[in-house]
Structures are given as C-alpha cells and as structure tokens.
Design a protein around this motif. Sequence first.
Motif, mmCIF file in Angstrom:
data_model
loop_
_atom_site.group_PDB
_atom_site.id
_atom_site.type_symbol
_atom_site.label_atom_id
_atom_site.label_comp_id
_atom_site.label_asym_id
_atom_site.label_seq_id
_atom_site.Cartn_x
_atom_site.Cartn_y
_atom_site.Cartn_z
ATOM 1 N N UNK A 1 38.873 -7.955 22.062
ATOM 2 C CA UNK A 1 40.137 -8.687 22.235
ATOM 3 C C UNK A 1 41.280 -7.741 22.580
ATOM 4 N N UNK A 2 41.259 -6.528 21.990
ATOM 5 C CA UNK A 2 42.325 -5.557 22.232
ATOM 6 C C UNK A 2 42.057 -4.688 23.456
ATOM 7 N N UNK A 3 40.916 -4.919 24.101
ATOM 8 C CA UNK A 3 40.513 -4.128 25.280
ATOM 9 C C UNK A 3 40.456 -2.640 24.940
ATOM 10 N N UNK A 4 39.845 -2.341 23.806
ATOM 11 C CA UNK A 4 39.665 -0.957 23.378
ATOM 12 C C UNK A 4 38.194 -0.706 23.115
ATOM 13 N N UNK A 5 37.863 0.579 22.993
ATOM 14 C CA UNK A 5 36.498 0.959 22.676
ATOM 15 C C UNK A 5 36.381 1.247 21.179
ATOM 16 N N UNK A 6 35.188 1.089 20.655
ATOM 17 C CA UNK A 6 34.921 1.423 19.261
ATOM 18 C C UNK A 6 34.249 2.786 19.213
ATOM 19 N N UNK A 7 34.822 3.694 18.422
ATOM 20 C CA UNK A 7 34.250 5.034 18.294
ATOM 21 C C UNK A 7 33.081 4.980 17.316
ATOM 22 N N UNK A 8 31.890 5.284 17.789
ATOM 23 C CA UNK A 8 30.704 5.249 16.939
ATOM 24 C C UNK A 8 29.829 6.462 17.209
ATOM 25 N N UNK A 9 28.916 6.724 16.310
ATOM 26 C CA UNK A 9 27.970 7.828 16.461
ATOM 27 C C UNK A 9 26.683 7.435 15.767
ATOM 28 N N UNK A 10 25.563 7.719 16.370
ATOM 29 C CA UNK A 10 24.295 7.363 15.737
ATOM 30 C C UNK A 10 23.228 8.409 15.972
ATOM 31 N N UNK A 11 22.352 8.575 15.011
ATOM 32 C CA UNK A 11 21.198 9.468 15.115
ATOM 33 C C UNK A 11 19.947 8.659 14.817
ATOM 34 N N UNK A 12 18.935 8.826 15.637
ATOM 35 C CA UNK A 12 17.668 8.130 15.422
ATOM 36 C C UNK A 12 16.550 9.169 15.527
ATOM 37 N N UNK A 13 15.822 9.402 14.456
ATOM 38 C CA UNK A 13 14.746 10.389 14.484
ATOM 39 C C UNK A 13 13.543 9.867 13.724
ATOM 40 N N UNK A 14 12.400 10.525 13.886
ATOM 41 C CA UNK A 14 11.190 10.127 13.197
ATOM 42 C C UNK A 14 10.606 11.311 12.441
ATOM 43 N N UNK A 15 10.031 11.048 11.290
ATOM 44 C CA UNK A 15 9.356 12.093 10.510
ATOM 45 C C UNK A 15 8.098 11.495 9.899
ATOM 46 N N UNK A 16 7.000 12.223 10.001
ATOM 47 C CA UNK A 16 5.722 11.770 9.431
ATOM 48 C C UNK A 16 5.424 12.632 8.212
ATOM 49 N N UNK A 17 5.292 11.989 7.058
ATOM 50 C CA UNK A 17 5.068 12.716 5.813
ATOM 51 C C UNK A 17 3.574 12.882 5.544
ATOM 52 N N UNK A 18 3.212 14.055 5.013
ATOM 53 C CA UNK A 18 1.822 14.313 4.663
ATOM 54 C C UNK A 18 1.444 13.630 3.359
ATOM 55 N N UNK A 19 2.438 13.366 2.516
ATOM 56 C CA UNK A 19 2.134 12.771 1.220
ATOM 57 C C UNK A 19 3.345 12.027 0.680
ATOM 58 N N UNK A 20 3.120 11.214 -0.342
ATOM 59 C CA UNK A 20 4.224 10.508 -0.997
ATOM 60 C C UNK A 20 5.156 11.501 -1.675
ATOM 61 N N UNK A 21 4.613 12.616 -2.163
ATOM 62 C CA UNK A 21 5.446 13.635 -2.806
ATOM 63 C C UNK A 21 6.412 14.253 -1.803
ATOM 64 N N UNK A 22 5.923 14.502 -0.585
ATOM 65 C CA UNK A 22 6.800 15.049 0.451
ATOM 66 C C UNK A 22 7.898 14.058 0.803
ATOM 67 N N UNK A 23 7.551 12.772 0.857
ATOM 68 C CA UNK A 23 8.544 11.753 1.172
ATOM 69 C C UNK A 23 9.619 11.689 0.093
ATOM 70 N N UNK A 24 9.215 11.785 -1.167
ATOM 71 C CA UNK A 24 10.177 11.774 -2.273
ATOM 72 C C UNK A 24 11.083 13.009 -2.222
ATOM 73 N N UNK A 25 10.486 14.165 -1.915
ATOM 74 C CA UNK A 25 11.278 15.395 -1.830
ATOM 75 C C UNK A 25 12.280 15.315 -0.685
ATOM 76 N N UNK A 26 11.844 14.746 0.441
ATOM 77 C CA UNK A 26 12.732 14.568 1.586
ATOM 78 C C UNK A 26 13.911 13.667 1.213
ATOM 79 N N UNK A 27 13.619 12.557 0.522
ATOM 80 C CA UNK A 27 14.677 11.624 0.124
ATOM 81 C C UNK A 27 15.676 12.299 -0.809
ATOM 82 N N UNK A 28 15.170 13.112 -1.737
ATOM 83 C CA UNK A 28 16.065 13.822 -2.661
ATOM 84 C C UNK A 28 16.960 14.808 -1.910
ATOM 85 N N UNK A 29 16.367 15.572 -0.999
ATOM 86 C CA UNK A 29 17.158 16.563 -0.252
ATOM 87 C C UNK A 29 18.159 15.885 0.665
#
Length: 221
Positions: free
Chosen positions: A130-158
């Motif tokens: 409506x205001x004829x302006x742009x919205x400033x945004x930024x996004x990152x999209x990446x993939x990671x494959x974990x060897x184990x549930x423990x690695x996934x938990x450690x990744x989430x903590x870090x």
Amino acid sequence: MLDVAVIEEPAAAEASLDPIRSGILAALAEPGSAAMLAARLGLPRQKVNYHLKELERHGLVELAEERRKGNVTERIYQATAASYVISPSALSAVSPDPSRAPDQLSAHWLLALGSRLVQEVGALLSGASRARKRVATFGIDSEVRFASAADRAAFADELTRTVADLVGRYHDESAPRGRSHRVVVGLHQIPAAQPTDPGGQPDPQQSGGTTTTHTTAGQDA
C-alpha cells in the motif's frame, strides 16, 4: 502483478480454496478472457464469468484491459499475483499461538512459529504494498544430515547458545530509534522415501532423513 500476495480476509481465503476458482487463478497467470478460460479449463462460459466476478470482488483478479470486437467488448483479466499465501489471520480465532506452550522440542510449537511468521510477514508485505515500499528481509536455508540423535541434540544446543549470544550482543532495548525484529530458527527433518522389507513394511534401519535449518529475520518497511 505481485510475485506473492497474502490473503488475510476469511472470505477471500474461502474463495481462493474453491477448486474451480483456484484453477482460474492459476490460468490467469497469463491474462485471458472468460471465453479463453472456458476453453482452457473445459467449463461453461457462464460458470467462468460467475467465478471471475467473485474472484474480482475479493481482489484476487483484476481487469487488465478491454478489447472491442465489433459490437462486443471483451474483458481481459489477470490474477493480482503469481502465487498466493493464506495468512493464519484469516482463521484468527483458531490459529496457533506460540505463546501458549513454548516447547522447543515440540513439532506443534514449530508449526505455531511458522504460522506467526507467515502472518507477520504477510502483514508487512500488505502494508509495504500500500505504501509502495519494499520490506527488508533476510533468509538462510541450509541442510544438515546427522549421524545420530546425540549429534542432533548437540547441534540444537550449540545453535541455541549461538543465537542467544548474538541476540544478547546486538539487542538494545533503550535505542530511541531502534526497530524490533523477530528471529526464528527452525530445525525439522526432511521426510525421505522409506525402503520396505520383504514383508512390505518400512525398514526401521533405513528410516533416517536429512534436517533443514531455517533462519529468517525481517523488518518493517
């Protein structure tokens, strides 16, 4: 034509979800008349005209031009956007609220965060349009494959510690001209086709998948 339009009104959302109307919207990525649409979709012209009027009433299609053919004026329509997203605000009474049960390990909470992201970014896009302006945004999209549930938990903590450190370093509650931003970090498994064992059941030894991290931040126009 917009790249993406956010549908916030319940009636417009209902109109867009009708199978015939969604087909008309897809067909009107390229301008066309009711007669052209009828031939393209295999529908009676009268029915196409009815649905076109409803879509136009809700701002989902617009008149592109009028062509004079003898004593007849042909109305050419086009969709107002190349694609549409229905904002959760269209179902505000029952839309998920991430503040109800903040649990970082809950899939329901992640869906609630995504719902809020669509709703808030949609509102920003609508206001900016409506205001004829742009919205400033930024996004990152990446993939990671974990060897184990423990690695996934450690990744989430870090990841949690890293984001908390960045937010603490840059957050300034007292900045007089500061603008509040929302940072959402999502981690979810990407479903993979599961091989089956000889008995036709999914093989539990082959049920792994990849995981995607989404980090998005945006600010108002």
